[in-house]
Design an enzyme around this catalytic site. Structure first.
Site, PDB file in Angstrom:
ATOM      1  N   ASP A   1     -12.575   5.211   1.985  1.00  0.00           N
ATOM      2  CA  ASP A   1     -11.121   5.239   2.168  1.00  0.00           C
ATOM      3  C   ASP A   1     -10.615   6.677   2.149  1.00  0.00           C
ATOM      4  OD1 ASP A   1      -8.380   4.973   2.065  1.00  0.00           O
ATOM      5  OD2 ASP A   1      -8.335   3.708   0.291  1.00  0.00           O
TER       6      ASP A   1
ATOM      7  N   LYS B   1       3.156  11.174  -3.723  1.00  0.00           N
ATOM      8  CA  LYS B   1       2.003  10.590  -4.408  1.00  0.00           C
ATOM      9  C   LYS B   1       1.060  11.659  -4.966  1.00  0.00           C
ATOM     10  CE  LYS B   1      -1.492   7.044  -3.445  1.00  0.00           C
ATOM     11  NZ  LYS B   1      -1.980   6.161  -2.375  1.00  0.00           N
TER      12      LYS B   1
ATOM     13  N   ASP C   1       0.875  -1.165   0.000  1.00  0.00           N
ATOM     14  CA  ASP C   1       0.000   0.000   0.000  1.00  0.00           C
ATOM     15  C   ASP C   1       0.915   1.218   0.000  1.00  0.00           C
ATOM     16  OD1 ASP C   1      -1.702   2.093   0.541  1.00  0.00           O
ATOM     17  OD2 ASP C   1      -2.382   1.333   2.489  1.00  0.00           O
TER      18      ASP C   1
ATOM     19  N   GLU D   1      -7.059   0.729  -4.119  1.00  0.00           N
ATOM     20  CA  GLU D   1      -6.993   0.612  -2.657  1.00  0.00           C
ATOM     21  C   GLU D   1      -8.312   0.156  -2.020  1.00  0.00           C
ATOM     22  OE1 GLU D   1      -5.448   4.493  -1.945  1.00  0.00           O
ATOM     23  OE2 GLU D   1      -3.483   3.910  -2.706  1.00  0.00           O
TER      24      GLU D   1
END
Lengths: 544, 114
Positions: free
Chosen positions: A196, A73, A10, A174
């Site tokens: 999420d 990211k 992850d 994810e």
């Protein structure tokens, strides 16, 4: 014989986690020498020439902000000139510049790294930890990305894993990974919603789980909404409080802002458990005559909730969008799974509970569940996942989150593959030449929901060359756009009359495919110093 | 390739060969092996049964490139059949086209010139 172990990673905005799926069907979350499973997604280039990763690097954020890279990211797979990148630049303490293929490059000490290279070093760190845990090399990985990552962001993530020397079995979403971990071995058919909220991105995915089959019914999200934004709000409030106390504008003081942001993040986490907290930061700035100015701020849960209410409300709006895509009413959801550290916030839990009239599941670890799901998907692909009681060993039926379209006359879009289409999928369109004896055609491809091309994310240009010279309109080329199980786009073209296959290379914006092995001047990845890991004192300069 | 995937490949080979050969002669109903009046739930269950056998991920480590390509082609068509038949307005449209002998519901091929 190839290894039957697989590593799920992850790769988060703030933190990364790894999980190993063992041959016997069990899994474990990877931990470091200090038993920590959560590894900060941070790199720091030390003056002694070494590169620190994760916790050791995080400790350098305030000591050496210019050479410490975080939140990469938020930049990955985005063109330098994009609004999202330009907005984030003022918030970064390190320097970024524009590189080849419109990539964002990070400039630290004497290194110039692509964002993929930054992520590669983080992935490599997780893999090394996994190797230690496994007692063998675990090169086969499944890496997760936000469901709403576009083609370029996925390609850049895949490139990062390749640069790290990993064998990427799959890039998966994810929230889907979280659902795989949660619904693994579940008996009844259920509709699951995964909410999420991570450090930098928000995703919501609705799935139907039925005897090992995980069918994604709808997914929506915002790749620029996360815990970072909440920290920013609290930081702004503290800057405001400081202004009132001392008539001093901290916005002019970069170091102070960095310290406050770190304080804000900690305060935010504390306020998930406590109602209030006294924040005291000494020597935040110096006033007239060099007197030191301290910040006194009473942070309360109520106040924080007021500051971020609209952000949390936005996530609920996105939940609604996902339910609409799935063509379901909110009462059709059987289970709500919360993922990401931010979901510990009481306001988030209350908002979700009230929207769905249902309490979220509390039995899972929101930080680790995504990595575990990625490992399960890897095992499923390798065929090492044991089937149980008539169940299929987890089969994932995922969708593409964004509409894929091409530019037409007048700047409009023509849809090729609609949003929420199950993958793998393919669609064919026919293009003709617009000029006499034209031998090449350029097709512009984008991803997004707008009718106008320029409002969407430009993915790249597809160039068809070597066309048969003929009067305009006579050459008809069938172009097939395929999204494979990885969510990656493949394009092929065929002359409809001659049956000849045309070359159809698509250059993806913000991913420099040619530069796969280039690591700066000497072609070598920077040396990561593992021995320093965890040995540095905690030298964050704040006491709160 | 793992034993499980080898076994599965051998098991599905005749089905894949047959569907691949007849791909352009089968209706969506035939591809999913359901009746014309099947309910949405029945269509979903039929698709799941096919997916378990034919989804490319179930043959991830298959060495036989030819079979793998066929599985991929067949699966994409089955998935198309499922999409249309499980979306009521599309299914209604498809049923009327099917009466005219059209086996696939395709997007109109728009002609774009650039």
């Amino acid at each position: 014989m190839t290894s039957r172990l697989v590593l799920g990673i992850d790769l988060g905005t703030s933190n990364s986690v790894g999980a190993i799926h063992w041959e016997d069907g069990h899994w474990s979350v990877v931990s470091d020498a200090h038993d920590k499973t959560i590894q900060p997604s941070v790199l720091s280039f030390h003056p002694n020439g070494s590169v620190l990763v994760a916790s050791a690097a995080r400790k350098r954020r305030l000591v050496d902000p210019k050479n410490t890279i975080y939140s990469a990211k938020r930049l990955i797979g985005r063109p330098f000139s994009s609004r999202q990148v330009q907005e984030i630049i003022p918030r970064l303490s390190y320097r970024v510049t524009e590189g080849p293929a419109q990539q964002v490059m990070v400039s630290v000490r004497n290194h110039l790294l692509s964002v993929s290279q930054v992520s590669a070093l983080i992935l490599q760190h997780i893999e090394k930890l996994a190797d230690k845990v496994a007692g063998q090399h675990v090169p086969q990985v499944v890496v997760t990305v936000p469901a709403n990552f576009n083609e370029a962001q996925r390609a850049a993530t895949r490139q990062a894993a390749r640069l790290a020397g990993l064998d990427v079995l799959r890039i998966i979403n994810e929230p889907t990974a979280a659902a795989l971990a949660y619904g693994h071995g579940m008996d009844e058919s259920k509709t699951i919603l995964v909410y999420d909220l991570g450090g930098g991105t928000f995703d919501v995915t609705v799935l139907r789980v039925s005897r090992g089959i995980f069918e994604v019914l709808g997914t929506a999200g915002d790749t620029h909404l996360g815990g970072d934004d909440l920290d920013e709000r609290l930081t702004e409030a503290m800057v405001e409080a400081f202004m009132q106390q001392h008539h001093y504008d901290l916005n002019m003081n970069e170091m102070a802002i960095l310290r406050l942001r770190s304080v804000a993040e900690k305060a935010k986490c504390t306020l998930s458990d406590k109602e209030s907290l006294a924040v005291h930061v000494r020597e935040l700035a110096y006033g007239p005559g060099g007197i030191s100015l301290d910040l006194e701020y009473r942070a309360t849960r109520d106040r924080l909730e007021g500051l971020v209410a609209d952000l949390v409300e936005r996530t609920i709006g996105i939940c609604d969008e996902a339910m609409t895509l799935a063509q379901l009413r909110t009462d059709a959801v059987d289970e709500i799974v919360l993922v990401g550290g931010m979901t510990r916030m009481p306001l988030v839990q209350r908002s979700v509970t009230s929207f769905f009239s249902r309490k979220p599941v509390t039995s899972i670890n929101p930080d680790e569940v995504v990595a575990v799901g990625a490992a399960i998907q890897g095992a499923s692909l390798l065929g090492t996942l044991p089937a149980s009681q008539g169940h299929v060993p987890s089969l994932l039926l995922d969708v593409t989150p964004r509409t894929l379209a091409v530019a037409t006359v007048g700047g409009f879009c023509q849809i090729l593959i609609p949003r929420n289409a199950q993958i793998p999928t393919e669609h064919t369109r026919t293009f003709t030449t617009g000029a006499d004896y034209q031998t090449a055609v350029t097709i512009r491809v984008c991803q997004g929901e707008h009718r106008r091309f320029e409002k969407n994310v430009m993915l790249g240009e597809l160039r068809l060359e070597g066309l048969r010279p003929a009067p305009r309109g006579e050459v008809r080329i069938a172009v097939t756009f395929e999204i494979d199980s990885d969510g990656l786009l493949k394009v092929s073209a065929r002359d409809q009359d001659s049956g000849e296959i045309q070359s159809a290379a698509m250059r993806v914006v913000a991913v420099d495919e040619d530069n796969d092995s280039a690591w700066g001047t000497d072609g070598q990845p920077p040396l990561v110093d593992e021995d320093i890991l965890g040995q540095l004192p905690d030298d964050e300069g704040t006491r709160s | 390739m793992t034993m499980d995937q080898t076994n599965l490949a051998n098991q599905v080979r005749p089905l894949v060969e047959r569907l691949h050969r007849d791909l352009d002669r089968l209706s969506y109903y035939q591809l999913l092996s359901v009746g014309r009046t099947a309910s949405t739930t029945a269509i979903q269950q039929a698709f799941y049964r096919r997916a378990v056998l034919l989804h490319p991920d179930r043959h991830f480590r298959l060495d036989d490139a030819e079979l793998k390509a066929k599985i991929n082609t067949v699966y994409k068509r089955i998935s198309e059949a499922y999409r249309v038949l499980s979306t009521p307005p599309l299914r209604t449209l498809y049923d009327s086209r099917l009466l005219q002998g059209q086996l696939r519901l395709q997007q109109k091929d728009d002609e774009s010139q650039s």
